[in-house]
Design an enzyme around this catalytic site. Structure first.
Site, short mmCIF file in Angstrom:
data_model
loop_
_atom_site.label_atom_id
_atom_site.label_comp_id
_atom_site.label_asym_id
_atom_site.label_seq_id
_atom_site.Cartn_x
_atom_site.Cartn_y
_atom_site.Cartn_z
N ASP A 1 -12.41 -10.45 -0.49
CA ASP A 1 -13.67 -10.54 0.25
C ASP A 1 -14.66 -9.59 -0.41
O ASP A 1 -14.26 -8.68 -1.13
CB ASP A 1 -13.51 -10.25 1.76
CG ASP A 1 -12.69 -9.01 2.10
OD1 ASP A 1 -12.65 -8.06 1.28
OD2 ASP A 1 -12.10 -8.96 3.19
N GLU B 1 0.80 -1.24 0.00
CA GLU B 1 0.00 0.00 0.00
C GLU B 1 0.83 1.29 0.00
O GLU B 1 0.62 2.18 0.82
CB GLU B 1 -0.98 -0.02 1.19
CG GLU B 1 -1.90 -1.23 1.15
CD GLU B 1 -2.78 -1.39 2.39
OE1 GLU B 1 -2.78 -0.50 3.25
OE2 GLU B 1 -3.46 -2.41 2.49
N ASN C 1 2.02 -5.25 -3.15
CA ASN C 1 0.62 -5.54 -2.84
C ASN C 1 -0.15 -4.25 -2.53
O ASN C 1 0.35 -3.39 -1.80
CB ASN C 1 0.60 -6.45 -1.59
CG ASN C 1 -0.74 -7.05 -1.28
OD1 ASN C 1 -1.40 -7.60 -2.17
ND2 ASN C 1 -1.17 -6.97 -0.03
N GLU D 1 -6.33 -10.64 -1.13
CA GLU D 1 -7.10 -10.43 0.11
C GLU D 1 -8.59 -10.40 -0.21
O GLU D 1 -9.33 -9.52 0.26
CB GLU D 1 -6.68 -9.11 0.78
CG GLU D 1 -5.19 -9.03 1.07
CD GLU D 1 -4.76 -7.79 1.84
OE1 GLU D 1 -5.62 -7.06 2.36
OE2 GLU D 1 -3.54 -7.55 1.92
N HIS E 1 -10.62 -6.18 -2.12
CA HIS E 1 -11.67 -5.88 -1.14
C HIS E 1 -12.79 -5.18 -1.89
O HIS E 1 -12.75 -3.95 -2.10
CB HIS E 1 -11.13 -4.98 -0.02
CG HIS E 1 -10.06 -5.63 0.79
ND1 HIS E 1 -10.28 -6.73 1.58
CD2 HIS E 1 -8.73 -5.35 0.91
CE1 HIS E 1 -9.15 -7.09 2.17
NE2 HIS E 1 -8.20 -6.28 1.78
O1 G3I Z 1 -4.66 -7.68 19.12
C1 G3I Z 1 -5.40 -6.55 19.61
C2 G3I Z 1 -6.08 -6.90 20.89
O2 G3I Z 1 -5.14 -7.18 21.88
C3 G3I Z 1 -6.97 -5.70 21.31
O3 G3I Z 1 -7.71 -6.05 22.43
C4 G3I Z 1 -7.93 -5.33 20.19
C5 G3I Z 1 -8.76 -4.10 20.54
O4 G3I Z 1 -9.10 -3.35 19.42
O5 G3I Z 1 -7.19 -5.05 19.03
C6 G3I Z 1 -6.41 -6.13 18.57
O6 G3I Z 1 -5.70 -5.75 17.44
C7 G3I Z 1 -6.45 -5.63 16.25
C8 G3I Z 1 -5.81 -6.55 15.22
O7 G3I Z 1 -6.43 -6.36 13.97
C9 G3I Z 1 -5.93 -8.03 15.59
O8 G3I Z 1 -7.26 -8.40 15.63
C10 G3I Z 1 -6.35 -4.17 15.78
O9 G3I Z 1 -7.08 -3.35 16.67
C11 G3I Z 1 -6.91 -4.05 14.39
O10 G3I Z 1 -6.65 -2.74 13.91
C12 G3I Z 1 -6.24 -5.04 13.48
O11 G3I Z 1 -6.85 -4.94 12.20
C13 G3I Z 1 -6.16 -5.54 11.15
C14 G3I Z 1 -5.88 -4.48 10.09
O12 G3I Z 1 -5.28 -5.10 8.96
C15 G3I Z 1 -4.95 -3.40 10.62
O13 G3I Z 1 -4.83 -2.38 9.72
C16 G3I Z 1 -7.05 -6.62 10.57
O14 G3I Z 1 -7.17 -7.70 11.51
C17 G3I Z 1 -6.45 -7.16 9.27
O15 G3I Z 1 -7.39 -8.00 8.63
C18 G3I Z 1 -6.15 -5.99 8.33
O16 G3I Z 1 -5.55 -6.52 7.17
C19 G3I Z 1 -5.24 -5.56 6.15
C20 G3I Z 1 -4.03 -6.10 5.41
O17 G3I Z 1 -2.97 -6.37 6.31
C21 G3I Z 1 -3.57 -5.12 4.33
N1 G3I Z 1 -4.67 -4.77 3.45
C22 G3I Z 1 -5.91 -4.34 4.09
C23 G3I Z 1 -6.36 -5.38 5.11
C24 G3I Z 1 -7.68 -5.00 5.71
O18 G3I Z 1 -7.57 -3.80 6.44
#
Ligand code: G3I
Length: 374
Positions: free
Chosen positions: A268, A161, A202, A266, A237
Site C-alpha cells: 500500500d 517481523e 515476512n 502487503e 508499506h
Molecule cells: O476486532 C476489534 C474490534 O472488536 C474492536 O471494537 C476494535 C476497536 O479498536 O478493534 C478491533 O481490532 C482491530 C483489528 O485490527 C481488526 O480490525 C485492532 O484494534 C487493530 O489493532 C487491528 O489492526 C491490525 C494490525 O495488523 C494489528 O497490528 C490491522 O487490521 C492489520 O491490517 C495489521 O496488519 C499488519 C500485518 O498483519 C503485519 N504487517 C503490518 C500490517 C499493518 O500493521
C-alpha cells in the site's frame, strides 16, 4: 518523448475501453474493468488481504470484485494467534475454514498469516512467564495450526517481523524466552506439520540495507540448519513520492540470489502526513486538521503522484518477474485500509488501487498499462 506518448496512449486507450463498457446508467461495473489477475497471469500472482466481512461475503461489492481481480489472498487478521488460538487449549478455526472454502470456490491461493508474530498474541500467551511453558505454547501453536491446514493452504508466513530496523533481532517474547534460534525452530516445526506448504519469512522495511542484511543473515541461518524456507516477503508499506525503488531492486536481487522466491506481501502507498511522532498524535488530531487533509477527496496532484508511484513499482516488478512470485495489496479498497486508523485513528487515507466505492483509481490503470507496455 516517443515512449511517453506511447505510454500515454496505452493508458488512455485502456481508460476509453473501460468507459466504452459503461452501462446505460453510465456506471462501469467490476465486470467491465480490466482484471489485475488476468493482466499479470504470466508474471506473478496478484493478491489482496481479506477481512472477516469479506471472507464471509457480507459485502456484495467486495464479493463481486475480489474473485475477478485477485488469485491470491492473505487473511488480514483472522489467522493471527489471538484469533485462532485464544486460550491454552482452545482453537477457533471457524473463519479460517471459511477462508479456505472461499479460496477453493474462487480459485484463490491462500497464504496463512501468520504463525509466529510478537503482535496480536493471545492474552494467555503474553502472561506466560516460565520458558518451558512458553516453549510448549510455541510448539503446540505451530503444530496444531499448521497441521490443521496442511494440504489446504498454499503457503504460510511462518515468522513475521522478527527484526529491528538495524538488522538485529527484535526483543520479542519469542526472542527473549527462546533465543534467536526461535526463527529456525519455527520453520522446522512448520515443515514437519505441513510438508507440502510453502514457508516464508515476512517483514517490513526489509528492503532497507541494514534490515536487509539482518534478514539475509537470518535466512542463511535457517538454510545452514538444513531447514526449508521457500520465500521472503517484503511487506511494501510505502509512502507517496518516496518509494525506495533502488533498495527494492537491490533486495529482490539479493533475496533471489539465496534461492528464494520473492514476494511483495502487503503493498500500500500511504498519502497522509507522517511528520509527527509520539503518543500525543490522537490528541493533536482533534486540533490539527493538517494531519487529515483529504477528507473531501484526494487532490489531483497527489492522485497523479500515487499513480506514477504504482506505475514505477509495477515496472520494477515486471522487470524481475522471474524472481517475484506474488504481489499482494494490503486490502481491497481504500475504505478498508488499516492506514485509516494508524498511526492516527479516523483519518481518510487513499493507499490502494480501488476507491471507497470499489471503483478503480488512476493508479489501477497505470498498473494495468505497465504490463501492456512490457
Ligand atoms: O476486532 C476489534 C474490534 O472488536 C474492536 O471494537 C476494535 C476497536 O479498536 O478493534 C478491533 O481490532 C482491530 C483489528 O485490527 C481488526 O480490525 C485492532 O484494534 C487493530 O489493532 C487491528 O489492526 C491490525 C494490525 O495488523 C494489528 O497490528 C490491522 O487490521 C492489520 O491490517 C495489521 O496488519 C499488519 C500485518 O498483519 C503485519 N504487517 C503490518 C500490517 C499493518 O500493521
Amino acid at each position: 518523448m516517443q515512449t511517453k506518448l506511447i505510454n500515454a496512449f496505452t493508458a488512455g486507450t485502456l481508460a476509453l475501453l473501460t468507459l466504452g463498457c459503461q452501462t446505460s446508467k453510465g456506471q462501469a461495473t467490476s465486470q467491465e474493468i480490466p482484471s489485475l489477475k488476468n493482466t499479470f497471469k504470466n508474471d506473478f500472482l496478484i493478491g489482496t488481504a481479506l477481512n472477516a466481512q469479506q471472507i464471509e461475503e457480507k459485502d456484495p461489492k467486495a464479493a463481486a470484485l475480489v474473485p475477478k481481480q485477485f488469485n491470491a489472498a492473505t487473511p488480514e487478521n483472522i489467522m493471527k494467534a489471538e484469533v485462532i488460538h485464544p486460550q491454552w487449549n482452545t482453537y477457533d478455526f471457524d473463519l479460517a475454514d471459511k477462508l479456505i472454502a472461499y479460496g477453493k470456490k474462487n480459485n484463490i491461493k491462500i497464504n496463512g498469516h501468520t504463525l509466529i508474530w510478537h503482535s496480536q498474541m493471545p492474552a494467555f500467551a503474553r502472561r506466560i512467564q516460565d520458558v518451558d511453558s512458553f516453549r510448549t505454547f510455541f510448539t503446540n501453536h505451530i503444530n496444531t495450526v499448521a497441521k490443521r491446514f496442511s494440504g489446504k493452504i498454499f503457503s504460510w508466513d511462518v515468522v513475521n517481523e522478527a527484526l529491528n530496523e538495524d538488522g538485529t533481532m527484535r526483543q520479542s517474547p519469542f526472542q527473549q524466552k527462546l533465543g534467536n534460534d526461535f526463527v529456525t525452530e519455527a520453520f522446522r516445526l512448520a515443515q514437519a506439520a505441513s510438508p507440502n506448504t510453502e514457508l516464508y519469512y515476512n517483514d517490513y522495511n526489509n528492503e532497507q540495507p541494514a534490515k536487509r542484511a539482518g534478514c539475509i543473515a537470518l535466512i542463511k541461518k535457517i538454510q545452514a540448519a538444513g531447514v526449508r524456507i521457500d520465500g521472503v516477503g517484503i511487506q511494501g508499506h510505502w509512502h507517496v513520492g518516496r518509494i525506495p525503488l533502488k533498495d527494492i531492486e537491490e533486495s529482490i536481487l539479493q533475496y533471489a540470489a539465496l534461492g528464494l522466491k520473492v514476494m511483495i506481501t502487503e503493498l500500500d502507498i500511504e498519502v497522509l502526513p507522517r511528520n509527527f511522532q509520539g503518543a500525543d498524535v490522537n490528541q493533536r488530531m482533534a486540533s490539527s486538521p493538517s494531519l487529515n487533509p483529504y477528507t473531501n477527496g484526494l487532490p489531483d496532484s497527489v492522485q497523479q503522484q500515487l499513480a506514477s508511484d504504482y506505475e514505477a513499482l509495477f515496472g520494477l516488478f515486471l522487470k524481475h518477474k522471474d524472481k517475484i512470485t506474488r504481489v499482494t495489496f494490503w486490502g481491497v479498497n481504500d475504505g478498508q485500509s488499516w492506514l485509516n486508523d494508524w498511526p492516527v485513528r479516523g483519518r481518510t487515507n487513499y493507499p490502494l488501487l480501488f476507491d471507497r466505492q470499489f471503483k478503480p483509481k488512476p493508479a489501477f490503470y497505470k498498473v494495468i498499462a505497465t504490463q501492456t507496455k512490457s
